[in-house]
Design an enzyme around this catalytic site. Structure first.
Site, short mmCIF file in Angstrom:
data_model
loop_
_atom_site.label_atom_id
_atom_site.label_comp_id
_atom_site.label_asym_id
_atom_site.label_seq_id
_atom_site.Cartn_x
_atom_site.Cartn_y
_atom_site.Cartn_z
N ALA A 209 -21.66 -10.36 -4.71
CA ALA A 209 -21.10 -9.59 -3.58
C ALA A 209 -21.75 -10.04 -2.27
CB ALA A 209 -21.33 -8.12 -3.81
N ASN A 210 -21.37 -9.43 -1.17
CA ASN A 210 -22.06 -9.68 0.10
C ASN A 210 -22.22 -8.36 0.85
OD1 ASN A 210 -19.77 -9.29 2.04
ND2 ASN A 210 -18.89 -10.94 0.78
N ARG A 211 -22.80 -8.43 2.04
CA ARG A 211 -23.22 -7.20 2.72
C ARG A 211 -22.15 -6.59 3.62
NH1 ARG A 211 -28.78 -7.20 1.98
NH2 ARG A 211 -29.69 -9.27 1.75
N SER A 212 -20.92 -7.05 3.55
CA SER A 212 -19.89 -6.50 4.45
C SER A 212 -19.63 -5.03 4.14
CB SER A 212 -18.60 -7.30 4.31
OG SER A 212 -17.57 -6.65 5.02
N ALA A 275 -15.12 -10.46 4.47
CA ALA A 275 -16.06 -11.52 4.07
C ALA A 275 -15.70 -11.89 2.63
CB ALA A 275 -17.49 -11.01 4.17
#
Ligand code: PMT
Length: 400
Positions: A209-212, A275
Protein backbone atom coordinates in the site's frame (compact mmCIF):
# COMPACT_ATOMS: atom_id res chain seq x y z
CA UNK A 1 -9.53 36.75 -1.66
CA UNK A 2 -10.03 39.82 -3.92
CA UNK A 3 -13.68 38.77 -4.18
CA UNK A 4 -14.47 39.76 -0.58
CA UNK A 5 -13.13 43.32 -0.80
CA UNK A 6 -15.95 45.78 -0.09
CA UNK A 7 -18.55 43.02 0.34
CA UNK A 8 -20.91 42.79 3.32
CA UNK A 9 -20.54 39.45 5.02
CA UNK A 10 -22.57 38.27 8.00
CA UNK A 11 -20.66 35.78 10.16
CA UNK A 12 -22.94 33.62 12.29
CA UNK A 13 -21.32 31.86 15.24
CA UNK A 14 -23.23 29.14 17.06
CA UNK A 15 -22.51 27.24 20.25
CA UNK A 16 -19.75 24.71 19.74
CA UNK A 17 -16.18 24.41 20.91
CA UNK A 18 -15.04 25.36 17.38
CA UNK A 19 -16.50 28.85 17.96
CA UNK A 20 -12.98 30.04 18.78
CA UNK A 21 -11.99 29.43 15.15
CA UNK A 22 -14.60 31.98 14.01
CA UNK A 23 -12.24 34.63 15.37
CA UNK A 24 -9.68 33.76 12.69
CA UNK A 25 -12.38 33.63 9.97
CA UNK A 26 -13.54 37.10 11.04
CA UNK A 27 -10.03 38.54 11.15
CA UNK A 28 -9.04 37.15 7.75
CA UNK A 29 -12.25 38.47 6.12
CA UNK A 30 -11.77 41.95 7.61
CA UNK A 31 -8.08 41.91 6.59
CA UNK A 32 -9.16 41.06 3.04
CA UNK A 33 -11.39 44.15 2.96
CA UNK A 34 -14.84 42.76 3.80
CA UNK A 35 -17.37 44.50 6.04
CA UNK A 36 -18.13 41.81 8.61
CA UNK A 37 -21.19 41.86 10.88
CA UNK A 38 -21.11 39.09 13.44
CA UNK A 39 -24.06 37.35 15.08
CA UNK A 40 -23.35 35.33 18.20
CA UNK A 41 -26.06 32.90 19.36
CA UNK A 42 -26.89 32.61 23.02
CA UNK A 43 -25.08 29.25 23.23
CA UNK A 44 -22.03 30.65 21.45
CA UNK A 45 -21.52 32.98 24.44
CA UNK A 46 -20.58 29.91 26.47
CA UNK A 47 -17.57 29.35 24.20
CA UNK A 48 -16.45 32.82 23.13
CA UNK A 49 -16.87 36.35 24.44
CA UNK A 50 -18.64 39.01 22.36
CA UNK A 51 -15.87 41.51 23.15
CA UNK A 52 -13.35 39.52 21.12
CA UNK A 53 -15.54 39.43 18.03
CA UNK A 54 -16.71 43.04 18.48
CA UNK A 55 -13.07 44.10 18.47
CA UNK A 56 -12.37 42.24 15.23
CA UNK A 57 -15.67 42.68 13.32
CA UNK A 58 -16.52 45.83 11.40
CA UNK A 59 -19.30 46.63 13.88
CA UNK A 60 -20.32 45.57 17.41
CA UNK A 61 -21.48 41.98 17.69
CA UNK A 62 -25.21 41.28 17.34
CA UNK A 63 -26.65 38.82 19.78
CA UNK A 64 -30.40 39.17 20.11
CA UNK A 65 -33.56 39.97 18.21
CA UNK A 66 -34.43 42.49 20.91
CA UNK A 67 -31.25 44.43 21.76
CA UNK A 68 -30.53 45.93 18.37
CA UNK A 69 -31.24 49.63 17.87
CA UNK A 70 -32.71 48.82 14.44
CA UNK A 71 -36.51 48.54 14.46
CA UNK A 72 -36.27 45.50 12.19
CA UNK A 73 -33.14 43.61 13.33
CA UNK A 74 -34.46 40.27 12.11
CA UNK A 75 -34.35 41.37 8.46
CA UNK A 76 -31.79 44.18 8.30
CA UNK A 77 -28.63 42.08 8.42
CA UNK A 78 -29.87 39.44 6.00
CA UNK A 79 -31.25 41.92 3.49
CA UNK A 80 -28.01 43.88 3.32
CA UNK A 81 -25.66 40.91 3.15
CA UNK A 82 -23.74 39.78 0.08
CA UNK A 83 -23.06 36.48 1.83
CA UNK A 84 -23.80 34.82 5.16
CA UNK A 85 -21.40 32.25 6.61
CA UNK A 86 -22.21 30.21 9.71
CA UNK A 87 -19.06 28.81 11.34
CA UNK A 88 -19.44 26.70 13.32
CA UNK A 89 -22.95 25.51 12.54
CA UNK A 90 -24.25 23.12 15.21
CA UNK A 91 -26.76 20.31 14.58
CA UNK A 92 -29.40 22.50 16.21
CA UNK A 93 -28.70 25.50 13.97
CA UNK A 94 -28.79 23.29 10.86
CA UNK A 95 -32.13 21.83 11.98
CA UNK A 96 -33.66 25.21 12.84
CA UNK A 97 -32.49 26.68 9.53
CA UNK A 98 -33.78 23.69 7.54
CA UNK A 99 -37.16 23.95 9.28
CA UNK A 100 -37.38 27.75 9.17
CA UNK A 101 -37.63 28.12 12.96
CA UNK A 102 -36.70 31.79 13.32
CA UNK A 103 -36.42 31.74 17.08
CA UNK A 104 -33.24 33.81 17.30
CA UNK A 105 -31.40 36.51 15.41
CA UNK A 106 -29.14 34.11 13.49
CA UNK A 107 -31.93 31.93 12.08
CA UNK A 108 -34.15 34.97 11.42
CA UNK A 109 -31.27 36.52 9.47
CA UNK A 110 -30.70 33.30 7.50
CA UNK A 111 -34.36 33.17 6.56
CA UNK A 112 -34.63 36.87 5.75
CA UNK A 113 -31.90 36.85 3.12
CA UNK A 114 -31.53 36.24 -0.58
CA UNK A 115 -27.74 36.21 -0.26
CA UNK A 116 -25.65 33.07 -0.76
CA UNK A 117 -25.35 31.14 2.50
CA UNK A 118 -22.35 29.02 3.48
CA UNK A 119 -22.69 26.71 6.48
CA UNK A 120 -19.74 25.02 8.15
CA UNK A 121 -21.00 22.21 10.39
CA UNK A 122 -19.02 21.11 13.45
CA UNK A 123 -20.08 18.45 15.92
CA UNK A 124 -19.21 14.98 17.20
CA UNK A 125 -19.01 12.17 14.65
CA UNK A 126 -22.11 10.38 15.93
CA UNK A 127 -24.15 13.57 15.58
CA UNK A 128 -22.73 14.41 12.15
CA UNK A 129 -23.51 10.94 10.84
CA UNK A 130 -27.02 10.82 12.35
CA UNK A 131 -29.67 10.59 9.62
CA UNK A 132 -31.52 13.65 10.97
CA UNK A 133 -28.42 15.82 10.58
CA UNK A 134 -27.56 14.35 7.18
CA UNK A 135 -31.18 14.90 6.00
CA UNK A 136 -31.08 18.53 7.13
CA UNK A 137 -27.75 19.06 5.37
CA UNK A 138 -29.11 17.46 2.18
CA UNK A 139 -32.22 19.65 2.37
CA UNK A 140 -30.18 22.82 2.82
CA UNK A 141 -27.88 21.80 0.00
CA UNK A 142 -30.86 21.18 -2.30
CA UNK A 143 -31.94 24.78 -1.59
CA UNK A 144 -28.59 26.10 -2.77
CA UNK A 145 -26.82 26.43 0.57
CA UNK A 146 -23.09 25.73 0.30
CA UNK A 147 -21.94 23.21 2.90
CA UNK A 148 -18.28 23.19 3.88
CA UNK A 149 -17.86 19.62 5.08
CA UNK A 150 -16.38 19.03 8.51
CA UNK A 151 -12.98 17.38 8.59
CA UNK A 152 -11.74 14.41 10.52
CA UNK A 153 -9.37 14.76 13.42
CA UNK A 154 -9.35 15.42 17.16
CA UNK A 155 -12.69 16.55 18.58
CA UNK A 156 -13.66 18.01 21.94
CA UNK A 157 -13.19 15.63 24.87
CA UNK A 158 -10.35 13.74 23.18
CA UNK A 159 -12.57 11.90 20.66
CA UNK A 160 -11.24 11.41 17.16
CA UNK A 161 -13.41 11.28 14.04
CA UNK A 162 -15.23 13.32 11.42
CA UNK A 163 -16.95 16.45 12.67
CA UNK A 164 -14.15 18.94 13.26
CA UNK A 165 -14.87 22.37 11.79
CA UNK A 166 -13.25 22.68 8.36
CA UNK A 167 -9.95 24.52 8.46
CA UNK A 168 -10.12 28.29 8.08
CA UNK A 169 -8.58 28.16 4.57
CA UNK A 170 -11.34 25.84 3.35
CA UNK A 171 -14.01 28.13 4.78
CA UNK A 172 -12.45 31.21 3.19
CA UNK A 173 -12.05 29.31 -0.04
CA UNK A 174 -15.77 28.45 -0.12
CA UNK A 175 -16.62 32.13 0.53
CA UNK A 176 -14.22 33.19 -2.22
CA UNK A 177 -15.79 30.68 -4.65
CA UNK A 178 -19.29 31.86 -3.87
CA UNK A 179 -18.48 35.57 -4.21
CA UNK A 180 -16.31 35.27 -7.30
CA UNK A 181 -19.04 33.50 -9.27
CA UNK A 182 -17.04 30.33 -9.72
CA UNK A 183 -19.93 28.58 -8.08
CA UNK A 184 -21.52 26.93 -11.13
CA UNK A 185 -18.81 27.16 -13.78
CA UNK A 186 -18.71 23.35 -14.23
CA UNK A 187 -22.49 23.04 -14.65
CA UNK A 188 -23.43 20.40 -17.20
CA UNK A 189 -19.97 18.79 -17.20
CA UNK A 190 -19.18 15.31 -16.02
CA UNK A 191 -16.05 14.99 -13.86
CA UNK A 192 -14.35 11.74 -12.82
CA UNK A 193 -11.79 11.91 -10.02
CA UNK A 194 -9.66 9.14 -8.52
CA UNK A 195 -8.61 9.26 -4.87
CA UNK A 196 -6.57 7.27 -2.38
CA UNK A 197 -3.80 4.71 -2.66
CA UNK A 198 -4.26 1.30 -4.24
CA UNK A 199 -3.69 -1.85 -2.17
CA UNK A 200 -2.16 -4.87 -3.88
CA UNK A 201 -2.66 -8.22 -2.14
CA UNK A 202 0.40 -10.17 -1.03
CA UNK A 203 -1.66 -12.91 0.61
CA UNK A 204 -5.09 -13.24 2.23
CA UNK A 205 -4.30 -10.61 4.89
CA UNK A 206 -1.37 -8.49 3.71
CA UNK A 207 -1.21 -5.75 1.08
CA UNK A 208 1.33 -3.49 -0.64
CA UNK A 209 0.00 0.00 0.00
CA UNK A 210 1.02 3.66 0.19
CA UNK A 211 0.29 6.63 2.43
CA UNK A 212 -2.40 8.34 0.34
CA UNK A 213 -5.35 9.44 2.49
CA UNK A 214 -7.59 10.43 -0.42
CA UNK A 215 -7.91 13.98 0.99
CA UNK A 216 -6.68 15.67 -2.20
CA UNK A 217 -8.93 13.61 -4.47
CA UNK A 218 -11.97 14.12 -2.24
CA UNK A 219 -11.31 17.87 -2.13
CA UNK A 220 -11.27 17.98 -5.94
CA UNK A 221 -14.48 15.95 -6.16
CA UNK A 222 -16.18 18.20 -3.57
CA UNK A 223 -15.04 21.37 -5.34
CA UNK A 224 -16.25 20.04 -8.69
CA UNK A 225 -19.64 19.22 -7.13
CA UNK A 226 -19.86 22.68 -5.56
CA UNK A 227 -19.15 24.18 -8.99
CA UNK A 228 -22.08 22.35 -10.56
CA UNK A 229 -20.44 19.27 -12.11
CA UNK A 230 -21.82 15.76 -12.13
CA UNK A 231 -19.10 13.99 -10.15
CA UNK A 232 -17.96 10.38 -9.95
CA UNK A 233 -15.27 9.51 -7.43
CA UNK A 234 -13.31 6.30 -7.89
CA UNK A 235 -11.76 5.72 -4.50
CA UNK A 236 -9.87 3.25 -2.37
CA UNK A 237 -10.64 5.27 0.76
CA UNK A 238 -13.78 5.15 2.87
CA UNK A 239 -14.32 8.81 3.81
CA UNK A 240 -17.61 10.66 4.28
CA UNK A 241 -18.75 11.32 0.70
CA UNK A 242 -21.04 14.22 -0.09
CA UNK A 243 -24.52 13.33 -1.24
CA UNK A 244 -24.48 14.12 -4.96
CA UNK A 245 -21.13 12.44 -5.60
CA UNK A 246 -21.36 9.00 -7.20
CA UNK A 247 -18.79 6.85 -5.48
CA UNK A 248 -17.15 3.75 -6.94
CA UNK A 249 -15.11 1.77 -4.41
CA UNK A 250 -12.02 -0.04 -5.62
CA UNK A 251 -8.94 -1.50 -4.01
CA UNK A 252 -6.31 -2.57 -6.52
CA UNK A 253 -4.68 -0.85 -9.50
CA UNK A 254 -6.48 -3.28 -11.83
CA UNK A 255 -9.86 -2.44 -10.29
CA UNK A 256 -9.08 1.28 -10.53
CA UNK A 257 -8.01 0.77 -14.15
CA UNK A 258 -11.33 -0.95 -14.96
CA UNK A 259 -13.42 1.70 -13.16
CA UNK A 260 -11.52 4.70 -14.53
CA UNK A 261 -11.46 3.54 -18.15
CA UNK A 262 -15.21 2.76 -17.99
CA UNK A 263 -16.08 6.10 -16.32
CA UNK A 264 -13.80 8.14 -18.57
CA UNK A 265 -15.72 7.06 -21.68
CA UNK A 266 -18.46 9.55 -20.79
CA UNK A 267 -16.46 12.14 -18.84
CA UNK A 268 -15.62 15.71 -19.86
CA UNK A 269 -12.89 16.03 -17.23
CA UNK A 270 -10.78 13.25 -15.70
CA UNK A 271 -8.47 13.87 -12.74
CA UNK A 272 -6.07 11.12 -11.59
CA UNK A 273 -5.10 12.22 -8.10
CA UNK A 274 -4.92 8.66 -6.76
CA UNK A 275 -1.56 7.16 -5.82
CA UNK A 276 -1.52 3.98 -7.90
CA UNK A 277 0.99 1.24 -7.13
CA UNK A 278 3.52 0.88 -9.92
CA UNK A 279 4.19 -2.76 -8.97
CA UNK A 280 2.13 -5.59 -7.48
CA UNK A 281 2.98 -9.12 -6.33
CA UNK A 282 3.08 -11.42 -9.36
CA UNK A 283 1.13 -14.00 -7.36
CA UNK A 284 -1.01 -13.33 -4.29
CA UNK A 285 -1.03 -16.33 -1.92
CA UNK A 286 -4.55 -17.67 -1.37
CA UNK A 287 -4.14 -18.08 2.40
CA UNK A 288 -2.00 -16.29 4.99
CA UNK A 289 1.72 -16.78 4.41
CA UNK A 290 3.03 -18.50 7.52
CA UNK A 291 6.02 -17.15 9.47
CA UNK A 292 7.28 -20.69 9.95
CA UNK A 293 8.00 -20.97 6.19
CA UNK A 294 10.78 -18.35 6.50
CA UNK A 295 11.06 -14.92 4.88
CA UNK A 296 9.00 -15.10 1.69
CA UNK A 297 10.36 -13.94 -1.63
CA UNK A 298 7.78 -11.67 -3.25
CA UNK A 299 8.17 -11.28 -7.00
CA UNK A 300 6.64 -8.09 -8.38
CA UNK A 301 5.20 -7.22 -11.78
CA UNK A 302 4.18 -3.82 -13.17
CA UNK A 303 0.56 -2.64 -12.80
CA UNK A 304 -1.28 -1.13 -15.76
CA UNK A 305 -0.59 2.59 -16.17
CA UNK A 306 -4.13 3.97 -15.91
CA UNK A 307 -3.26 7.53 -16.82
CA UNK A 308 -1.28 6.49 -19.88
CA UNK A 309 -4.25 4.39 -21.04
CA UNK A 310 -6.62 7.33 -20.45
CA UNK A 311 -4.25 9.58 -22.39
CA UNK A 312 -4.11 7.12 -25.29
CA UNK A 313 -7.91 6.96 -25.54
CA UNK A 314 -8.60 10.65 -24.76
CA UNK A 315 -11.58 11.98 -26.70
CA UNK A 316 -11.72 15.37 -28.39
CA UNK A 317 -13.04 17.87 -25.86
CA UNK A 318 -12.01 15.77 -22.89
CA UNK A 319 -9.60 17.31 -20.37
CA UNK A 320 -7.16 14.92 -18.72
CA UNK A 321 -5.34 15.92 -15.53
CA UNK A 322 -2.59 13.86 -13.92
CA UNK A 323 -0.65 14.31 -10.71
CA UNK A 324 3.06 13.81 -10.22
CA UNK A 325 4.37 12.86 -6.78
CA UNK A 326 8.08 13.68 -6.85
CA UNK A 327 10.94 13.96 -4.41
CA UNK A 328 13.44 15.55 -6.82
CA UNK A 329 13.48 17.35 -10.20
CA UNK A 330 9.83 18.24 -9.69
CA UNK A 331 9.18 20.24 -12.84
CA UNK A 332 11.31 18.19 -15.25
CA UNK A 333 9.85 14.88 -14.09
CA UNK A 334 6.31 16.25 -14.23
CA UNK A 335 6.86 17.67 -17.72
CA UNK A 336 7.99 14.21 -18.87
CA UNK A 337 4.78 12.61 -17.51
CA UNK A 338 2.64 15.38 -19.05
CA UNK A 339 4.04 14.67 -22.51
CA UNK A 340 4.34 10.85 -22.26
CA UNK A 341 0.79 10.37 -20.98
CA UNK A 342 -0.85 12.89 -23.37
CA UNK A 343 -2.21 15.07 -20.53
CA UNK A 344 -3.68 18.58 -20.66
CA UNK A 345 -2.47 19.41 -17.16
CA UNK A 346 -0.21 17.89 -14.55
CA UNK A 347 -0.24 18.84 -10.89
CA UNK A 348 3.23 18.29 -9.48
CA UNK A 349 3.80 18.04 -5.74
CA UNK A 350 7.14 17.66 -4.00
CA UNK A 351 6.06 15.05 -1.48
CA UNK A 352 9.33 15.34 0.45
CA UNK A 353 8.51 18.93 1.51
CA UNK A 354 6.98 19.77 4.90
CA UNK A 355 3.15 19.68 4.84
CA UNK A 356 3.05 18.60 1.18
CA UNK A 357 1.41 15.55 -0.38
CA UNK A 358 0.49 12.29 1.33
CA UNK A 359 -1.91 12.46 4.31
CA UNK A 360 -1.46 16.15 5.15
CA UNK A 361 -4.42 18.56 5.18
CA UNK A 362 -2.26 20.88 3.09
CA UNK A 363 -0.41 20.68 -0.21
CA UNK A 364 1.78 22.87 -2.44
CA UNK A 365 1.81 22.31 -6.18
CA UNK A 366 3.08 23.43 -9.55
CA UNK A 367 0.40 23.12 -12.23
CA UNK A 368 1.89 22.61 -15.68
CA UNK A 369 -0.18 22.81 -18.86
CA UNK A 370 0.45 21.20 -22.23
CA UNK A 371 0.76 24.72 -23.76
CA UNK A 372 3.85 25.29 -21.57
CA UNK A 373 2.22 27.56 -19.01
CA UNK A 374 3.00 27.00 -15.37
CA UNK A 375 1.34 28.10 -12.11
CA UNK A 376 2.79 27.68 -8.64
CA UNK A 377 0.51 27.40 -5.63
CA UNK A 378 2.20 27.69 -2.23
CA UNK A 379 1.30 25.70 0.88
CA UNK A 380 -2.52 25.84 1.14
CA UNK A 381 -5.40 23.63 2.19
CA UNK A 382 -6.21 20.75 -0.16
CA UNK A 383 -9.51 22.52 -0.90
CA UNK A 384 -7.64 25.62 -2.03
CA UNK A 385 -5.41 23.42 -4.22
CA UNK A 386 -8.56 21.80 -5.64
CA UNK A 387 -9.89 25.26 -6.54
CA UNK A 388 -6.66 26.11 -8.35
CA UNK A 389 -6.64 22.80 -10.23
CA UNK A 390 -10.24 23.30 -11.38
CA UNK A 391 -9.56 26.95 -12.28
CA UNK A 392 -6.73 25.66 -14.51
CA UNK A 393 -9.09 23.08 -16.04
CA UNK A 394 -11.65 25.80 -16.81
CA UNK A 395 -8.87 27.92 -18.36
CA UNK A 396 -7.64 25.07 -20.57
CA UNK A 397 -11.19 24.29 -21.70
CA UNK A 398 -11.95 27.89 -22.57
CA UNK A 399 -8.71 28.40 -24.55
CA UNK A 400 -9.36 28.81 -28.30
O1 PMT B 1 -4.32 11.30 -0.93
P1 PMT B 1 -3.59 12.37 -0.16
O2 PMT B 1 -3.09 11.88 1.17
O3 PMT B 1 -4.39 13.64 -0.06
O4 PMT B 1 -2.25 12.72 -0.97
C1 PMT B 1 -2.34 13.34 -2.22
C2 PMT B 1 -1.33 12.72 -3.22
C3 PMT B 1 0.07 12.94 -2.72
C4 PMT B 1 -1.60 11.22 -3.37
C5 PMT B 1 -1.59 13.46 -4.60
O5 PMT B 1 -1.33 14.82 -4.44
C6 PMT B 1 -0.70 12.88 -5.69
O6 PMT B 1 0.43 13.28 -5.89
N1 PMT B 1 -1.23 11.88 -6.46
C7 PMT B 1 -0.45 11.13 -7.47
C8 PMT B 1 0.44 10.10 -6.82
C9 PMT B 1 1.22 9.30 -7.83
O7 PMT B 1 0.96 8.14 -7.97
O8 PMT B 1 2.08 10.01 -8.57
P2 PMT B 1 3.07 9.35 -9.70
O9 PMT B 1 4.01 10.44 -10.03
O10 PMT B 1 3.63 8.06 -9.20
O11 PMT B 1 2.12 9.04 -10.89
C10 PMT B 1 1.88 9.96 -11.94
C11 PMT B 1 0.44 9.90 -12.38
O12 PMT B 1 0.17 8.62 -12.97
C12 PMT B 1 -0.57 10.07 -11.27
O13 PMT B 1 -1.66 10.84 -11.73
C13 PMT B 1 -1.04 8.64 -10.97
O14 PMT B 1 -2.39 8.63 -10.52
C14 PMT B 1 -0.91 8.00 -12.33
N2 PMT B 1 -0.63 6.53 -12.32
C15 PMT B 1 0.50 6.04 -11.71
C16 PMT B 1 0.76 4.69 -11.78
C17 PMT B 1 -0.14 3.84 -12.45
N3 PMT B 1 0.07 2.53 -12.50
N4 PMT B 1 -1.23 4.35 -13.04
C18 PMT B 1 -1.49 5.68 -12.99
O15 PMT B 1 -2.50 6.15 -13.52
Amino acid sequence: MESVRGRRIVLGVSGGIAAYKSVEVCRRLVDAGAHVSTILTEDAHRFIGPVTLSALSSEPVHTSLWDDTSPIPHTRLGQNADLIVVAPATARVLAAYAMGLSHDLLIATLIATRAQVVVCPAMHTEMWEHPSVQDNVALLRSRGVIVVEPQSGRLAGGDVGTGRLADVDSILNAIDNALSGRTRDLEGLSVVVSAGGTREPIDAVRVLANRSSGKQGYAIAEQALARGAQVTLVTTVDRVTLPGITRVDVETAQQMFDAMTAQAEHADIVVMSAAVADFRPFVAAAGKIKKEGGVPEIVLEPTPDILAALGASKRKGQTLVGFAAETSNLVDNAKGKLARKNLDLIVANDVSAEGVGFSHDTNAVTILAADGSCRQVGLSSKHAIATEVLDSVVKVRSAP
